[in-house]
Design a protein around this motif. Structure first.
Motif, PDB file in Angstrom:
ATOM      1  N   GLN A   1      30.782   5.110 -35.540  1.00 29.42           N
ATOM      2  CA  GLN A   1      30.100   4.074 -34.767  1.00 29.42           C
ATOM      3  C   GLN A   1      29.925   4.506 -33.313  1.00 29.42           C
ATOM      4  O   GLN A   1      30.915   4.765 -32.620  1.00 29.42           O
ATOM      5  CB  GLN A   1      30.883   2.762 -34.822  1.00 29.42           C
TER       6      GLN A   1
ATOM      7  N   THR B   1      32.227  -5.453 -29.694  1.00 27.81           N
ATOM      8  CA  THR B   1      30.902  -5.500 -30.319  1.00 27.81           C
ATOM      9  C   THR B   1      30.820  -4.604 -31.542  1.00 27.81           C
ATOM     10  O   THR B   1      30.172  -4.950 -32.536  1.00 27.81           O
ATOM     11  CB  THR B   1      29.813  -5.127 -29.296  1.00 27.81           C
TER      12      THR B   1
ATOM     13  N   ILE C   1      29.579  -5.798 -35.285  1.00 28.10           N
ATOM     14  CA  ILE C   1      28.496  -5.155 -36.029  1.00 28.10           C
ATOM     15  C   ILE C   1      28.988  -4.627 -37.371  1.00 28.10           C
ATOM     16  O   ILE C   1      28.349  -4.839 -38.405  1.00 28.10           O
ATOM     17  CB  ILE C   1      27.868  -4.020 -35.191  1.00 28.10           C
TER      18      ILE C   1
ATOM     19  N   LEU D   1      27.522  -7.030 -39.919  1.00 22.96           N
ATOM     20  CA  LEU D   1      26.163  -6.492 -40.063  1.00 22.96           C
ATOM     21  C   LEU D   1      26.202  -5.085 -40.643  1.00 22.96           C
ATOM     22  O   LEU D   1      25.397  -4.222 -40.297  1.00 22.96           O
ATOM     23  CB  LEU D   1      25.452  -6.481 -38.697  1.00 22.96           C
TER      24      LEU D   1
ATOM     25  N   LYS E   1      21.718  -0.877 -37.457  1.00 20.80           N
ATOM     26  CA  LYS E   1      22.988  -1.034 -36.733  1.00 20.80           C
ATOM     27  C   LYS E   1      23.344   0.185 -35.879  1.00 20.80           C
ATOM     28  O   LYS E   1      23.861   0.039 -34.768  1.00 20.80           O
ATOM     29  CB  LYS E   1      24.130  -1.365 -37.694  1.00 20.80           C
TER      30      LYS E   1
ATOM     31  N   GLN F   1      23.457   0.336 -31.690  1.00 18.53           N
ATOM     32  CA  GLN F   1      24.638   0.835 -30.989  1.00 18.53           C
ATOM     33  C   GLN F   1      24.293   2.001 -30.067  1.00 18.53           C
ATOM     34  O   GLN F   1      24.827   2.103 -28.960  1.00 18.53           O
ATOM     35  CB  GLN F   1      25.695   1.277 -32.000  1.00 18.53           C
TER      36      GLN F   1
ATOM     37  N   ILE G   1      21.418  -8.561 -31.570  1.00 15.80           N
ATOM     38  CA  ILE G   1      22.622  -8.667 -32.400  1.00 15.80           C
ATOM     39  C   ILE G   1      22.946 -10.127 -32.676  1.00 15.80           C
ATOM     40  O   ILE G   1      23.243 -10.513 -33.815  1.00 15.80           O
ATOM     41  CB  ILE G   1      23.821  -7.983 -31.701  1.00 15.80           C
TER      42      ILE G   1
END
Length: 307
Positions: A9, A59, A63, A67, A73, A77, A131
């Motif tokens: 991520q 956050t 996500i 999500l 996604k 990011q 988001i």
């Protein structure tokens, strides 16, 4: 979520980068004694690195937890990471130069820096709201959890847009610009007179209105709602929880709006005005009761009547 998934991520690594920067700045507070407007030049990048790091870690959880199947996604990011890094790099660079990063139009370079930061944070704000919109659309999220996430993201979005109130040049600054004097464009202070000694570390004015206070408050109320969503995700959903979360969100938003009004009136939130302080105390008390009621809800609900 396992660490192996975290490593994929972008926002997670943004949070790590902010943590590293925070650690790197700490010794500079002692080694570099230069000040800007009476404050150590490294305080500002430190505040921003802590704030962006906290935003990134919360956050990325939102996500990935809710999500995970969203095809954009990673792109979202990446944009949030790049725009926040632009902001942090420029703030840190200006601190190293001993120059103000915000409102500074003394040279062409300073004007470019201020303009780029304004553009990057605008893009950041748009993707942040995206988001929130996707969370609102997601039908599989338990309603009380969704309520908490949407309120947190919305209030944070409101707090971000508050920042643009600070960038508008004041009448006296416009007059100076017309005369060819380029110094500052905008300010975080509202009202006239002595701003007083800034609040420890934060530097917020204790006498005049300071828009950084509602800006900071709303930005980090988001974390309260994210933690609340994490708590509620482990419980069965209920209408009662939804109502109390919604009431909590309304109260926090009203507090944030009240802070903006008080600041625009040129009054510091720390001036302890009886009217405003009364509103804050009542709101805080009601929020405490709502959160207490949410936490005291049983983890499971009986669907059958026990005789």
């Amino acid at each position: 979520m396992e660490f192996a998934n975290y490593r994929k991520q972008p926002l997670f690594w943004n949070g790590i980068a902010m943590a590293v920067l925070t650690v790197a700045i700490l010794p500079l507070l002692i080694l570099d004694t230069r000040t800007l407007l009476g404050v150590n030049v490294w305080i500002k990048p430190l505040k921003f690195s802590l704030s962006v790091g906290l935003y990134s870690f919360t956050t990325v959880w939102v996500i990935y937890a809710f999500l995970k199947d969203w095809k954009y996604k990673n792109q979202i990011q990446t944009v949030l990471t790049i725009t926040s890094l632009i902001e942090i790099i420029l703030i840190t660079l200006q601190a190293a130069r001993g120059e103000a990063s915000h409102f500074n139009i003394t040279t062409t370079w300073n004007q470019i820096v201020f303009s780029i930061m304004g553009t990057s944070i605008s893009i950041f704000w748009i993707f942040h709201l995206w988001i929130g919109y996707k969370i609102f659309q997601k039908k599989s999220i338990p309603l009380s959890v969704k309520e908490s996430l949407v309120w947190g993201l919305t209030i944070a979005g409101f707090a971000m847009i508050i920042g643009f109130m600070m960038t508008s040049p004041r009448p006296e600054q416009l007059e100076a610009m017309k005369a060819g004097i380029l110094e500052t464009s905008g300010s975080h202070q509202f009202g006239s007179g002595d701003p007083g000694k800034g609040l420890l570390f934060f530097g917020w004015s204790t006498k005049l209105g300071d828009m950084r206070v509602p800006h900071f408050f709303g930005m980090h109320v988001m974390q309260i709602f994210v933690f609340l969503a994490a708590y509620l995700s482990k419980k069965l959903d209920s209408l009662q929880s939804q109502i109390f979360v919604r009431f909590t969100g309304i109260l926090f938003l009203l507090m944030n709006v009240t802070m903006v009004i008080q600041t625009l009136n040129g009054e510091s939130i720390f001036s302890f005005s009886p009217i405003y302080m009364g509103l804050y105390c009542i709101s805080a008390f009601l929020i405490f009761l709502c959160l207490l009621k949410i936490i005291s809800q049983p983890k499971e609900y009986q669907n059958q009547v026990v005789i």
